[in-house]
Write a protein that holds these residues in place. Sequence first.
Motif, PDB file in Angstrom:
ATOM      1  N   VAL A  95       6.628  62.731  -8.272  1.00 28.50           N
ATOM      2  CA  VAL A  95       5.463  63.051  -7.448  1.00 28.50           C
ATOM      3  C   VAL A  95       5.532  64.541  -7.127  1.00 28.50           C
ATOM      4  O   VAL A  95       6.468  64.991  -6.481  1.00 28.50           O
ATOM      5  CB  VAL A  95       5.439  62.224  -6.148  1.00 28.50           C
ATOM      6  CG1 VAL A  95       4.201  62.576  -5.330  1.00 28.50           C
ATOM      7  CG2 VAL A  95       5.469  60.739  -6.455  1.00 28.50           C
ATOM      8  N   THR A  96       4.549  65.290  -7.585  1.00 28.27           N
ATOM      9  CA  THR A  96       4.539  66.738  -7.422  1.00 28.27           C
ATOM     10  C   THR A  96       3.426  67.154  -6.478  1.00 28.27           C
ATOM     11  O   THR A  96       2.275  66.741  -6.652  1.00 28.27           O
ATOM     12  CB  THR A  96       4.341  67.444  -8.777  1.00 28.27           C
ATOM     13  OG1 THR A  96       5.340  66.983  -9.700  1.00 28.27           O
ATOM     14  CG2 THR A  96       4.446  68.952  -8.629  1.00 28.27           C
ATOM     15  N   SER A  97       3.763  67.956  -5.478  1.00 29.43           N
ATOM     16  CA  SER A  97       2.752  68.451  -4.547  1.00 29.43           C
ATOM     17  C   SER A  97       1.894  69.505  -5.226  1.00 29.43           C
ATOM     18  O   SER A  97       2.415  70.449  -5.836  1.00 29.43           O
ATOM     19  CB  SER A  97       3.429  69.045  -3.309  1.00 29.43           C
ATOM     20  OG  SER A  97       2.472  69.650  -2.469  1.00 29.43           O
ATOM     21  N   LEU A  98       0.567  69.357  -5.144  1.00 30.66           N
ATOM     22  CA  LEU A  98      -0.353  70.322  -5.744  1.00 30.66           C
ATOM     23  C   LEU A  98      -0.796  71.390  -4.755  1.00 30.66           C
ATOM     24  O   LEU A  98      -1.462  72.357  -5.138  1.00 30.66           O
ATOM     25  CB  LEU A  98      -1.575  69.601  -6.305  1.00 30.66           C
ATOM     26  CG  LEU A  98      -1.291  68.553  -7.388  1.00 30.66           C
ATOM     27  CD1 LEU A  98      -2.581  67.912  -7.854  1.00 30.66           C
ATOM     28  CD2 LEU A  98      -0.551  69.180  -8.568  1.00 30.66           C
ATOM     29  N   ARG A  99      -0.497  71.203  -3.464  1.00 33.65           N
ATOM     30  CA  ARG A  99      -0.779  72.179  -2.413  1.00 33.65           C
ATOM     31  C   ARG A  99      -2.268  72.512  -2.297  1.00 33.65           C
ATOM     32  O   ARG A  99      -2.655  73.604  -1.911  1.00 33.65           O
ATOM     33  CB  ARG A  99       0.027  73.468  -2.641  1.00 33.65           C
ATOM     34  CG  ARG A  99       1.523  73.264  -2.740  1.00 33.65           C
ATOM     35  CD  ARG A  99       2.245  74.590  -2.793  1.00 33.65           C
ATOM     36  NE  ARG A  99       1.844  75.382  -3.928  1.00 33.65           N
ATOM     37  CZ  ARG A  99       2.385  75.286  -5.145  1.00 33.65           C
ATOM     38  NH1 ARG A  99       3.352  74.409  -5.363  1.00 33.65           N
ATOM     39  NH2 ARG A  99       1.967  76.044  -6.131  1.00 33.65           N
TER      40      ARG A  99
END
Length: 226
Positions: A95-99
């Motif tokens: 799960v990668t934060s896209l900000r």
Amino acid sequence: MTDLPAGVPGVDVEACLAMAKSAAQPFFQGRIDRVSGLLVEAVGIPAAVGEMVRISGRDARHGPTIQAEVIGFRGSTTLLMPHGDVQGIAPSMRVTSLRTPFEVNVGTQLLGRTLDGFGQPIDGLAASIRAKLRPVRRSAPGPSERAPIVRPLQTGVRVIDGLNTLGCGQRLGIFAGSGVGKSTLLGQIARGTSADAIVVALVGERGREVQFFADEVLGAAGRSKS
């Protein structure tokens, strides 16, 4: 700095600077911990409510790649609402934060296109649309900032324009039973109105009626500016 040769497109310096700043920001990554119905729980992903994240497998063969929105927290767990099917999501997927908040494309490039509820094309044409991104959740303009309704809006329907003239900025409800012509009237207004662009939201319509509305009710003239 030297001038570019004739015929060579210029470089958007502001866009390049924005991309460089984005690449220099911290990179946060967590993992999927649990899936319950349409709710996905992740750990190790610092993100605020309303921000978007990307769920992905180790590679293209291990699970889907979809985006999800942060909707809350439970202790150290981040609660996510996927913008797509949860089938294929498995524990420990990245799960990668896209900000970034939930954004959609806006602009003239959308004219004539059919989109889903997330702003993605579903008409079989170009899969990607290059337009300006705008956040979905925005503050409404203040009462003193709203323009008064003083300019008439031509709908192309003579009985409306003559006996029930509408104004630019006005809201109007059309209430009637099923099968008496509400969609047909909307199609007439879409084809004949003096508005520059039209947004048609088929909320609650049957899936099989979407293409019919686009092709038969709007027609080529209505679709070209919708």
